[in-house]
Design a protein around this motif. Structure first.
Motif, PDB file in Angstrom:
ATOM      1  N   UNK A  22       0.817  -1.225   0.000  1.00 25.45           N
ATOM      2  CA  UNK A  22       0.000   0.000   0.000  1.00 25.45           C
ATOM      3  C   UNK A  22       0.847   1.269   0.000  1.00 25.45           C
ATOM      4  N   UNK A  23       1.991   1.234   0.700  1.00 18.61           N
ATOM      5  CA  UNK A  23       2.834   2.427   0.759  1.00 18.61           C
ATOM      6  C   UNK A  23       3.589   2.684  -0.522  1.00 18.61           C
ATOM      7  N   UNK A  24       4.049   1.612  -1.142  1.00 20.06           N
ATOM      8  CA  UNK A  24       4.779   1.735  -2.398  1.00 20.06           C
ATOM      9  C   UNK A  24       6.111   2.444  -2.263  1.00 20.06           C
ATOM     10  N   UNK A  25       6.678   2.456  -1.029  1.00 19.56           N
ATOM     11  CA  UNK A  25       7.946   3.156  -0.811  1.00 19.56           C
ATOM     12  C   UNK A  25       9.110   2.269  -1.231  1.00 19.56           C
ATOM     13  N   UNK A  26       9.988   2.810  -2.042  1.00 17.75           N
ATOM     14  CA  UNK A  26      11.112   2.031  -2.554  1.00 17.75           C
ATOM     15  C   UNK A  26      12.099   1.701  -1.453  1.00 17.75           C
ATOM     16  N   UNK A  27      12.305   2.646  -0.534  1.00  9.14           N
ATOM     17  CA  UNK A  27      13.214   2.441   0.589  1.00  9.14           C
ATOM     18  C   UNK A  27      12.379   2.357   1.861  1.00  9.14           C
ATOM     19  N   UNK A  28      12.212   1.164   2.367  1.00  7.75           N
ATOM     20  CA  UNK A  28      11.439   0.965   3.593  1.00  7.75           C
ATOM     21  C   UNK A  28      12.060  -0.157   4.414  1.00  7.75           C
ATOM     22  N   UNK A  29      11.868  -0.066   5.730  1.00 14.66           N
ATOM     23  CA  UNK A  29      12.401  -1.083   6.623  1.00 14.66           C
ATOM     24  C   UNK A  29      11.329  -1.526   7.605  1.00 14.66           C
TER      25      UNK A  29
END
Length: 400
Positions: A22-29
C-alpha cells in the motif's frame, strides 16, 4: 560479473514486491519480502513455457521478409526472419480472442512474482546452455569480448556471438520477441485488473499502456534495424542479454502499470495532454534520428540523407555532422529519456518507484554513451576529435 547474476534477479523481485504494498515506498524497513510460498506457482511455470513456445512458433512462420546481417569475421552473412511485427499482431488477436472468451487476464497481476521467478529461472537455464555449447563452437563464432578464460565473466557476457539451432537464431529471437511482446501483454493484464477492481481503466493506465505499446510496436516494425546494434554485432549471448531480454524488460519496464493497479491516480485533461505531447516529442526525436542513421548506413546516396554534411575518417566511413546527428551525438538517447519520463508522469510525483525505469535507463544510456565514445575514438582517431568539436553535446543540448 560474479554478483550481478544474483543481485539483478533479486532487484526484480524486490521491485515487484514493493509495487504490491500500500505504501509503495522504494526504501522501507523492514523490506517487503514475500513469503516463499508466493514465489512459485505451477500455473506460472506453464504460462512462461507456453509463452516462450508460442513466440518460438511465430518466429518460425514464413511471414515477412528475410534480411542479411552485417558481414562476420569469416566473411559470411547470416539470414534473419523479419516477422516480429507479424508476431505482435497475431499475439494481440489471440489475446483479444481469449479475453472475449472470458479468460481472466487480470489474474496475471496475482501471478507476477511467480511469473518473474520462472522467467528468471528460464534465463539461467538458457545462459547455462549457451555457455556449455559455446565450447563446441568454432573460434570465429566466438565474441571477441566474451572469450577471456574467466568462467564467471564469460558466462555473464556470453562466449558465442550468434548461437543458432539450425536456422533459429537464439539471440535475435530473444532480443525483441518473448520479453518485449510479453511486456505489453503484462501491461494489458494490469489494465484488465484495474477494470476488475474499479469498473473501468483510468486515464493514467490507458496512457501508460498506449505509450508503451507504441514503443514496442515501433521496435518490431523496425526490427531490421536491430541487426546493426551492438547487441547483435559485438556482444556475445550470455546471462547479461538472456536475463535482460526475458526477465528484466517485461518485469521492470512496465512497473508503472502494476503500480497504478494498487495506487490509482487521477489525471486532469490538461495534464494528460501535456504528458502526451512530451511522449510525442520524445518519440519523434527517437524515430527520426534512428531512421536517419539507418538510412545513411544503408545508402548514403539516398535523397533523404545525401545533402547531409559529413566528416571523412581513415576507415573509409563518414561521420554525420548535420541533421539530427549534428544536433547532439546521441539524439536517439534524448528521445528515449523523454519517452521514459512520459511513461512515469501518469503515476504522479509522490512515489519514486514509478520513476525507477527513467532513472535506471538514463544511467544506462550515459554509460552506453561513454562506451560508444571510447570505441569511436579508438576507431576513428582524429576524425572523432573533429566530430566532437563540431557536435559538443552528447545527449542533452547545452546540458550534457
Amino acid at each position: 560479473a560474479a554478483c550481478i547474476p544474483v543481485f539483478l534477479p533479486l532487484t526484480v523481485l524486490y521491485l515487484l514486491s514493493v509495487c504490491r504494498t500500500p505504501g509503495g515506498a522504494l526504501l522501507q524497513w523492514p523490506p517487503p519480502l514475500p513469503h516463499t510460498a508466493f514465489l512459485w506457482d505451477p500455473v506460472a511455470a506453464a504460462i512462461v513455457i507456453g509463452w516462450f513456445s508460442l513466440q518460438s512458433a511465430l518466429y518460425l512462420l514464413p511471414m515477412g521478409k528475410v534480411s542479411e546481417g552485417l558481414v562476420l569475421r569469416d566473411g559470411s552473412r547470416l539470414k534473419y526472419p523479419i516477422n516480429g511485427f507479424h508476431a505482435l499482431c497475431i499475439t494481440e488477436v489471440l489475446l483479444a480472442g481469449c479475453v472475449c472468451l472470458g479468460m481472466p487476464l487480470g489474474y496475471l497481476f496475482d501471478l507476477m512474482l511467480p511469473l518473474a521467478v520462472c522467467a528468471i529461472a528460464l534465463s539461467y537455464l538458457l545462459s547455462l546452455y549457451l555457455y556449455v555449447r559455446s565450447f563446441w563452437a568454432p573460434a570465429h563464432h566466438l565474441a571477441l569480448g566474451g572469450n577471456t578464460g574467466n568462467p564467471l565473466y564469460d558466462f555473464f557476457i556470453g562466449r558465442e556471438l550468434n548461437p543458432r539451432i539450425g536456422s533459429f537464431d537464439l539471440k535475435f529471437f530473444c532480443e525483441l520477441r518473448p520479453g518485449l511482446i510479453g511486456w505489453v501483454v503484462l501491461n494489458a493484464a494490469m489494465l484488465m485488473k484495474e477494470v476488475e477492481l474499479r469498473g473501468s481503466p483510468s486515464l493514467a493506465m490507458m496512457l501508460v499502456n498506449g505509450f508503451q505499446l507504441l514503443y514496442v510496436t515501433d521496435a518490431l516494425w523496425n526490427e531490421e534495424a536491430v541487426l546493426t546494434t551492438m547487441d547483435i554485432v559485438h556482444d556475445g549471448f550470455g546471462f547479461m542479454l538472456a536475463f535482460g531480454d526475458l526477465a528484466w524488460v517485461p518485469f521492470t519496464y512496465g512497473l508503472q502499470a502494476m503500480f497504478l493497479v494498487i495506487h490509482p491516480q487521477t489525471l486532469s485533461t490538461l495534464s494528460a495532454l501535456g504528458i502526451t505531447l512530451l511522449n510525442g516529442a520524445g518519440y519523434y526525436i527517437f524515430r527520426k534520428s534512428n531512421s536517419q542513421k539507418n538510412q545513411f548506413r544503408r545508402d548514403p546516396t539516398h535523397r533523404s540523407v545525401a545533402h547531409l554534411e559529413t566528416i571523412a575518417t581513415a576507415t573509409g566511413k563518414r561521420l554525420l555532422v548535420s541533421g539530427w546527428w549534428g544536433f547532439v551525438r546521441h539524439p536517439n538517447y534524448l528521445g528515449d529519456i523523454l519517452m521514459a519520463l512520459a511513461w512515469s508522469l501518469p503515476c504522479g510525483v509522490s512515489h519514486v518507484l514509478p520513476y525507477f525505469y527513467v532513472i535506471y535507463f538514463s544511467i544506462l544510456l550515459v554509460h552506453r554513451e561513454d562506451r560508444d565514445e571510447r570505441q569511436c575514438r579508438a576507431k576513428y582517431g582524429l576524425a572523432w576529435d573533429t566530430y566532437c568539436r563540431r557536435v559538443p553535446y552528447r545527449i542533452i543540448p547545452y546540458v550534457y
